[in-house]
Scaffold this motif. Sequence first.
Motif, PDB file in Angstrom:
ATOM      1  N   LEU A  42      43.238  43.674  48.553  1.00 10.31           N
ATOM      2  CA  LEU A  42      43.400  44.584  49.834  1.00 10.31           C
ATOM      3  C   LEU A  42      43.196  46.147  49.588  1.00 10.31           C
ATOM      4  O   LEU A  42      42.431  46.824  50.027  1.00 10.31           O
ATOM      5  CB  LEU A  42      44.261  44.466  50.572  1.00 10.31           C
ATOM      6  N   PHE A  43      43.833  46.524  48.520  1.00  6.85           N
ATOM      7  CA  PHE A  43      43.839  47.801  47.711  1.00  6.85           C
ATOM      8  C   PHE A  43      42.428  48.022  47.322  1.00  6.85           C
ATOM      9  O   PHE A  43      41.874  49.289  47.707  1.00  6.85           O
ATOM     10  CB  PHE A  43      44.955  47.965  46.671  1.00  6.85           C
ATOM     11  N   THR A  44      41.800  46.948  46.819  1.00  5.24           N
ATOM     12  CA  THR A  44      40.556  47.532  46.402  1.00  5.24           C
ATOM     13  C   THR A  44      39.395  47.571  47.261  1.00  5.24           C
ATOM     14  O   THR A  44      38.802  48.600  46.898  1.00  5.24           O
ATOM     15  CB  THR A  44      40.158  46.289  45.164  1.00  5.24           C
ATOM     16  N   LEU A  45      39.770  46.817  48.480  1.00  5.35           N
ATOM     17  CA  LEU A  45      38.646  47.125  49.393  1.00  5.35           C
ATOM     18  C   LEU A  45      38.918  48.320  49.984  1.00  5.35           C
ATOM     19  O   LEU A  45      37.932  48.899  50.545  1.00  5.35           O
ATOM     20  CB  LEU A  45      38.920  45.813  50.479  1.00  5.35           C
ATOM     21  N   VAL A  46      40.065  48.886  50.113  1.00  2.00           N
ATOM     22  CA  VAL A  46      40.262  50.202  50.752  1.00  2.00           C
ATOM     23  C   VAL A  46      39.838  51.189  50.103  1.00  2.00           C
ATOM     24  O   VAL A  46      39.104  52.141  50.645  1.00  2.00           O
ATOM     25  CB  VAL A  46      41.868  50.282  51.142  1.00  2.00           C
ATOM     26  N   VAL A  47      39.807  51.236  48.663  1.00  2.00           N
ATOM     27  CA  VAL A  47      39.149  52.124  47.882  1.00  2.00           C
ATOM     28  C   VAL A  47      37.651  52.250  47.855  1.00  2.00           C
ATOM     29  O   VAL A  47      36.886  53.219  48.076  1.00  2.00           O
ATOM     30  CB  VAL A  47      39.775  52.175  46.435  1.00  2.00           C
ATOM     31  N   MET A  48      37.227  51.076  48.015  1.00  4.36           N
ATOM     32  CA  MET A  48      35.580  50.842  47.934  1.00  4.36           C
ATOM     33  C   MET A  48      35.374  51.223  49.321  1.00  4.36           C
ATOM     34  O   MET A  48      34.189  51.891  49.522  1.00  4.36           O
ATOM     35  CB  MET A  48      35.412  49.331  47.805  1.00  4.36           C
TER      36      MET A  48
END
Length: 284
Positions: free
Chosen positions: A87-93
């Motif tokens: 989820l954190f990676t998706l938010v950053v992307m």
Amino acid sequence: MDLAKKEPGFLDRAAFFVLTHFLKSPKNNDRYPPIPLPAPPPPAQDASPESGIITHDLIVKSILFDDQSIRKAFVRKVFGILVIQLLFTLVVMGICTYNQSTREFMQDNFFIFYVAVIVHVIVMVMLVCVERIRRRHPANLICLAIFTVTMSVLLGMIASSLDSNLIVSAVAITTVLVAALCIYAVQTKYDYTAMGGLMVTFVMIIFILAVCSFWLPDFVDSLPISCLCAAIGSFFLIHDMQSIVGGNRAEQLDPEEYVFAALTLYTDVIRIFLYIIKILQKFN
């Protein structure tokens, strides 16, 4: 006076007398009865895991992981950490893809990529190679968080240079594929953890392709090679999933290795995602 100097054959006759009269094998009616020998030791028992006779450390690990409550708690912890990472990676992307100022900042400051790569590699080596850090709380979670942040920054920089529709399609395909592979890994009776030789072969293929990408980038980024690497990444995901879930598997992770388990699954998902991006780029 020394008897050996007085009579040269004295020692020879004495030795002969001892050998013939005191060290001869006694019979049943002799004055010296036979000395009973100790019983031979019992045959060594099988120390294989299947026989249940294993070392103390392995018994502790086996009992811990065979306990359903401990195994379920371990799996829940691993997947909880994995969901937070993704989820954190998706938010950053998403920020790097749809926020124009962040997108331009990422494209104009490419040195962030090199800093993120260096920190990412250092933290990964620490988590994989140093058991004391990997198992010590909260150092293990801090290192895992740094690993996730650096990976997210790297993926954000990649996403900022690509079309947003391509990123969304890659995320959707990766989600469906990973979910299907996880279900298959849990439900299948085929043990992928017993294929250690094939794992080593696939790792060598990935390493050779990574080295060849510096001299033959067009060949490594071609559609057949990208499909092959995606298939290898899927195999890695199934293998790691089975080692985490456990059961009747040849290999299964220790319940204390929840950080390493989350690290491997996260890396497998990102690897599949990157190869899917390469495949989709060939059709655009």
